[in-house]
Design an enzyme around this catalytic site. Structure first.
Site, short mmCIF file in Angstrom:
data_model
loop_
_atom_site.label_atom_id
_atom_site.label_comp_id
_atom_site.label_asym_id
_atom_site.label_seq_id
_atom_site.Cartn_x
_atom_site.Cartn_y
_atom_site.Cartn_z
N GLU A 35 -5.08 -8.53 1.08
CA GLU A 35 -5.70 -8.16 2.36
C GLU A 35 -7.19 -7.95 2.16
OE1 GLU A 35 -4.15 -4.83 4.61
OE2 GLU A 35 -2.10 -5.45 4.18
N GLU A 50 0.80 -1.22 0.00
CA GLU A 50 0.00 0.00 0.00
C GLU A 50 0.84 1.28 0.00
OE1 GLU A 50 -2.99 -0.12 3.05
OE2 GLU A 50 -3.87 -1.96 2.32
C1 FCB Z 1 -4.35 -1.95 5.69
C2 FCB Z 1 -2.95 -2.21 6.23
C3 FCB Z 1 -2.93 -3.21 7.35
C4 FCB Z 1 -4.07 -2.99 8.31
C5 FCB Z 1 -5.37 -2.98 7.56
C6 FCB Z 1 -6.58 -2.85 8.44
O1 FCB Z 1 -4.40 -0.71 5.08
O2 FCB Z 1 -2.12 -2.65 5.19
O3 FCB Z 1 -1.67 -3.14 7.98
O4 FCB Z 1 -3.88 -1.80 8.99
O5 FCB Z 1 -5.36 -1.91 6.65
#
Ligand code: FCB
Length: 478
Positions: free
Chosen positions: A379, A173
């Site tokens: 994620e 990210e």
């Molecule tokens: C993302 C991050 C991770 C966590 C989630 C909820 O943006 O990569 O580390 O904080 O959100």
């Protein structure tokens, strides 16, 4: 594979699908001052009064550094076949440059060997936001040299682990690193300088490109190199041309600024036009775009909630969104003419609206944006205020429903032709949620922050059953 016809039809995934969970070093490891590790920007930031909820920090976190064997055994018991984690740069290269600390690398060697011995495929992220403090002191991501330091670090880790780790992710990210770190300041290093945040974005892109090349040079050719983007699913409040223009601007600032150079070798022209009052982009040197536009083996997509925008009413203070904390400073440079709105619907404990259609749309967009490139959801998950029952069990039906909805959306995208090879739930266990400290629980495993005992929640059992069978169990089953 045909799409499941009715909700009663089993939702089954391709046989080689990866069922993983994800974590990151600063959020779980602890052992902040052990074995030669030095502070990262997150150590400094979280120890600065007022920066995190309750002044919480990752000094101990969930002590994964000492408990990794048990944690891997727990992953195997749950039934995961993949695990995404990140390397702490300052554990491996304490000053951010020069020779590696072998004790730091040994920790990751042992972790990987433990995973492999249990049949769990490791996926390594090199950078999940924890820049060595010394590199921030030398200018941080707005400084070009940081990208070259990242390439050196990538080479070190690639040489140390490339024989046993096949799946690699350069950056997690980069939008958050650049814009939460240097524009809104809700993340480390906490700067609020919009021009510097755009420079940071370019140097993160450069770091990705240089890092990808360094990894390839250091590792066997069979390994896969990717990047994980939190590209936004940007939707307009109405079809009014002004709202559609707001979508285009945020799409450039959230997505095109990274996938433009990384996938296509160019920044969007409209990004240059939108930001011209802040920067002339003269730090984009000849040859940079070719360096950034490295061939990739896969693309990681992180998704939580869509982004709803409109043109801002010039009379009203524009609401700002960044999802990870609040600040008087916007994470969106040159976008004061855009207003952010809450997508209607049920929300998680983060206040993020639950909308699996966003994940489907995101996957389909990147299937078009990067044809032929395998995709991974690196994620996806939800925070809830989980509490153990008197019998010690932790029931989290909301999280099961969230996972079920989003995995169905992934399956629908696969049925429509998207090449999605795996899904990594965020997160394996409750952990340090950045500016929110330990207050937001994203884990499929509950952590008691007094004893650090781990208890798989019912969502872990549900997800494990999905992983073992390749088919989503009904939501009410566990
Ligand atoms: C993302 C991050 C991770 C966590 C989630 C909820 O943006 O990569 O580390 O904080 O959100």
């Amino acid at each position: 594979m045909p799409e499941p016809a009715t909700p009663a039809t089993p939702v089954t995934f391709p046989p080689a699908f990866l069922w993983g969970a994800a974590t990151s070093a600063y959020q779980i490891e602890g052992a902040a001052r052990e074995d030669g590790r030095t502070p990262s920007i997150w150590d400094t930031f979280s120890h600065t009064p007022g920066k995190t909820a309750g002044g919480e920090h990752g000094d101990i976190a969930v002590d994964h550094y000492h408990r990794y064997r048990d944690d891997v055994a727990m992953m195997a018991d749950i039934g995961l076949n993949a695990y995404r984690f990140s390397i702490s740069w300052s554990r491996v290269q304490p000053t951010g440059r020069g020779p590696a600390v072998q004790r730091g690398l040994d920790f990751y060697r042992k972790l990987v060997d433990e995973l492999l011995s249990k049949g769990i495929k490791p996926a390594v992220t090199l950078y999940h936001w924890d820049l060595p403090q010394e590199l921030e002191d030398a200018g941080g991501w707005p400084e070009r040299d940081t990208a070259y330091r990242f390439a050196e670090y990538a080479q070190i880790v690639g040489e140390a682990l490339g024989d046993r780790v096949e799946q690699w992710i350069t950056l997690n990210e980069p939008w958050c690193s650049a814009f939460l770190g240097y524009a809104s300041g809700v993340h480390a290093p906490g700067r609020t300088d919009p021009a510097a945040s755009l420079k940071a974005a370019h140097h993160l892109n450069l770091a990705h490109g240089l890092g990808a090349s360094a990894l390839r040079a250091a590792m066997p050719a069979r390994n896969s190199v990717a990047v994980s983007l939190n590209s936004s699913v940007v939707r307009p409040l109405s079809q009014d041309p002004a709202d559609l223009a707001a979508v285009r601007k945020i799409d450039d600032l959230a997505n095109g600024i990274f996938h433009g150079p990384i996938l296509h070798g160019a920044y969007p022209e409209s990004l240059f036009a939108a930001t011209e009052l802040l920067t002339d982009w003269s730090y984009v040197q000849d040859g940079d775009l070719a360096l950034i536009n490295q061939p990739l083996d896969a693309l990681g997509l992180n998704y939580y909630t869509p982004t709803l925008v409109s043109a801002a009413d010039p009379e009203a203070a524009a609401p700002r969104a960044d999802g990870h904390g609040s600040s008087d400073h916007s994470p969106w440079p040159a976008a004061d003419d855009v207003a952010f709105h809450q997508t209607p619907g049920e929300r998680t404990e983060m206040g993020w609206t639950i909308d699996p259609t966003g994940l489907h749309d995101l996957i389909m967009r990147y299937s078009r944006e990067a044809p032929g490139l395998p995709l991974y959801v690196t994620e996806n998950g939800a925070a809830y205020d989980d509490k153990p029952d008197p019998d010690g069990r932790v029931h989290d039906p909301e999280r099961i429903a969230y996972l079920h909805g989003h995995l169905r959306a992934v399956r629908r995208a696969i049925a429509e032709g998207a090449d999605v090879r795996g899904y990594f739930l965020w997160s394996l266990m409750d952990n340090f949620e950045w500016a929110y400290g330990y207050e937001k629980r994203f884990g499929a495993v509950y952590v008691d922050y007094t004893t650090l005992a781990r208890t798989p929640k019912s969502s872990a059992l549900w997800y494990g059953q999905a992983a073992r069978t390749g088919t989503l169990p009904p939501v009410a089953e566990i």
